[in-house]
Design an enzyme around this catalytic site. Structure first.
Site, PDB file in Angstrom:
ATOM      1  N   GLU A   1      99.723  60.974 -11.209  1.00  0.00           N
ATOM      2  CA  GLU A   1      99.980  59.761 -12.015  1.00  0.00           C
ATOM      3  C   GLU A   1      99.201  58.566 -11.464  1.00  0.00           C
ATOM      4  OE1 GLU A   1     104.173  59.028 -12.681  1.00  0.00           O
ATOM      5  OE2 GLU A   1     104.628  61.169 -12.805  1.00  0.00           O
TER       6      GLU A   1
ATOM      7  N   GLU B   1     111.164  63.160  -8.727  1.00  0.00           N
ATOM      8  CA  GLU B   1     111.777  62.068  -7.947  1.00  0.00           C
ATOM      9  C   GLU B   1     113.190  62.372  -7.460  1.00  0.00           C
ATOM     10  OE1 GLU B   1     111.260  58.628 -10.476  1.00  0.00           O
ATOM     11  OE2 GLU B   1     109.081  58.735 -10.320  1.00  0.00           O
TER      12      GLU B   1
ATOM     13  N   ASP C   1      97.266  55.350 -10.658  1.00  0.00           N
ATOM     14  CA  ASP C   1      96.836  54.030 -11.124  1.00  0.00           C
ATOM     15  C   ASP C   1      96.794  53.085  -9.935  1.00  0.00           C
ATOM     16  OD1 ASP C   1      99.642  53.782 -11.000  1.00  0.00           O
ATOM     17  OD2 ASP C   1      99.889  53.487 -13.152  1.00  0.00           O
TER      18      ASP C   1
ATOM     19  N   HIS D   1     100.846  56.262  -7.583  1.00  0.00           N
ATOM     20  CA  HIS D   1     100.896  54.914  -8.164  1.00  0.00           C
ATOM     21  C   HIS D   1     100.584  53.953  -7.015  1.00  0.00           C
ATOM     22  CE1 HIS D   1     102.363  56.050 -12.082  1.00  0.00           C
ATOM     23  NE2 HIS D   1     103.304  56.782 -11.539  1.00  0.00           N
TER      24      HIS D   1
ATOM     25  N   ASN E   1     107.541  66.790  -8.214  1.00  0.00           N
ATOM     26  CA  ASN E   1     106.679  65.611  -8.372  1.00  0.00           C
ATOM     27  C   ASN E   1     107.392  64.355  -7.869  1.00  0.00           C
ATOM     28  OD1 ASN E   1     104.177  64.593  -9.651  1.00  0.00           O
ATOM     29  ND2 ASN E   1     105.530  63.547 -11.091  1.00  0.00           N
TER      30      ASN E   1
END
Ligand code: XIL
Length: 327
Positions: free
Chosen positions: A239, A133, A241, A210, A174
């Site tokens: 990641e 990030e 979801d 996400h 990432n």
């Protein structure tokens, strides 16, 4: 596909890595959690245990207890490991946030951290998220403590230090909110291109996925993956979801789970279409997810298993796609 096939077996047949983010605590205490983890996934990442804060409880002290627990469990069960993450603005140690350091001290600190953590796991982890990030949502460089002290070069340094001690580990950048083509992924594309021009040893880009508020368009995700691959980099979904804002939530649980499964299915297909061989979900069961604790307004059942350890439609969607996909 027989009903009793496990997700990881179906993934193995396709040379695909299906992973989950894992917490150290339930690994010690929760038999059902452990069973799902080892039966269904062939890839594991530590949700928190390998972050700087948990690894560095006090100045001068490393605590690898939880990190070792996750990495060793994965290895014992023939699972590949992604380590997350070396340089990030969040979850730095508390003592460190109060430390009145100079840029030089900060550089030494980061070098020591990267050498120690990446060196320790050099033969046990397959991939490190070296930097997490570094780009803000508007496409500017995030003005975090590393950037303020060392400028953009902090990324180069972190990757080079990791490569010095773990030359066989894949090294990733990432980020979130950069899954499709947008201002942020444009900036990340430019950033990693500059790094490649400077000879930085970067192997890939992790798209967190996400899918919480807006869901990225499928074609846009495919186009985004293609352009990073055209730079010679690998791409992984790191990641995953899926949650909903109240206005987008179809209401009853069955409809919500089907809609969620559709998105998991679409992204799995994009991965197979575009040669992405790794997809990691951010937790095992809905009750393990970080979402309810972080986003009050989201519908909090974002993962592949429900809180009673049963597979949801999203699980079937991924499994069927991996089993039946034809290019
Ligand atoms: C989250 C964890 O899931 C939480 O348990 C923790 O409290 C905060 O961090 N992007 C990342 C992950 O790269 O490390 C974050 O994980 C979720 C967002």
């Amino acid at each position: 596909m027989a009903d009793d096939d496990r997700l990881r077996d179906v993934a193995d047949d396709r040379d695909f890595q299906i992973g989950a983010a894992v917490a150290a605590q339930p690994l010690r205490t929760d038999a059902a959690y452990k069973k799902l983890l080892r039966n269904e996934f062939n890839y594991v990442t530590a949700e928190n245990a390998l972050k700087m804060g948990p690894l560095r409880p006090e100045e001068g002290v490393y605590d690898f207890t939880d990190a070792d627990a996750v990495v060793n469990y994965a290895r014992e069960h023939d699972q590949a490991v992604r380590a997350h993450t070396l340089a990030w603005h969040n979850q730095t140690p508390e003592w460190f946030q109060e430390w009145d350091h100079t840029p030089g001290q900060l550089e030494n600190f980061l070098r020591d951290h990267v050498h120690t953590a990446a060196g320790r796991y050099r033969s046990k982890v397959d991939t490190w998220d070296v930097v997490n990030e570094a780009v803000a949502d508007d496409g500017t460089m995030r003005e975090n403590l590393w950037y303020e002290a060392l400028g953009e070069e902090y990324l180069d340094k972190a990757f080079r230090w990791a490569n010095e001690v773990a030359p066989d580990t894949d090294l990733y950048y990432n980020d979130y909110g950069a899954d499709g083509v947008n201002v942020k992924s444009d900036a990340i594309y430019d950033l990693v291109e500059r790094m490649l021009d400077r000879g930085v040893p970067i192997d890939g880009v992790g798209l967190q996925m996400h899918a919480l508020h807006e869901k990225p368009g499928i074609d846009s995700v495919a186009e985004n993956i293609r352009r990073f691959k055209d730079l010679g980099l690998d791409v992984e979904i790191t990641e995953f979801d899926v949650a909903y804002l109240p206005e987008d939530d179809p209401g009853d649980q069955e409809a919500r789970w089907e809609k969620q499964a559709d998105f998991y299915r679409d992204i799995t297909e994009v991965c197979l279409d575009e040669g992405v061989d790794t997809m990691i979900v951010w937790g095992v069961r809905d009750s393990d997810s970080w979402i309810p604790g972080w986003f009050e307004n989201l519908t909090g059942d974002p993962l592949l298993f429900d809180s009673g350890n049963d597979p949801k439609p999203a699980y079937d969607a991924i499994k069927e796609t991996l089993a039946n996909y034809e290019a």
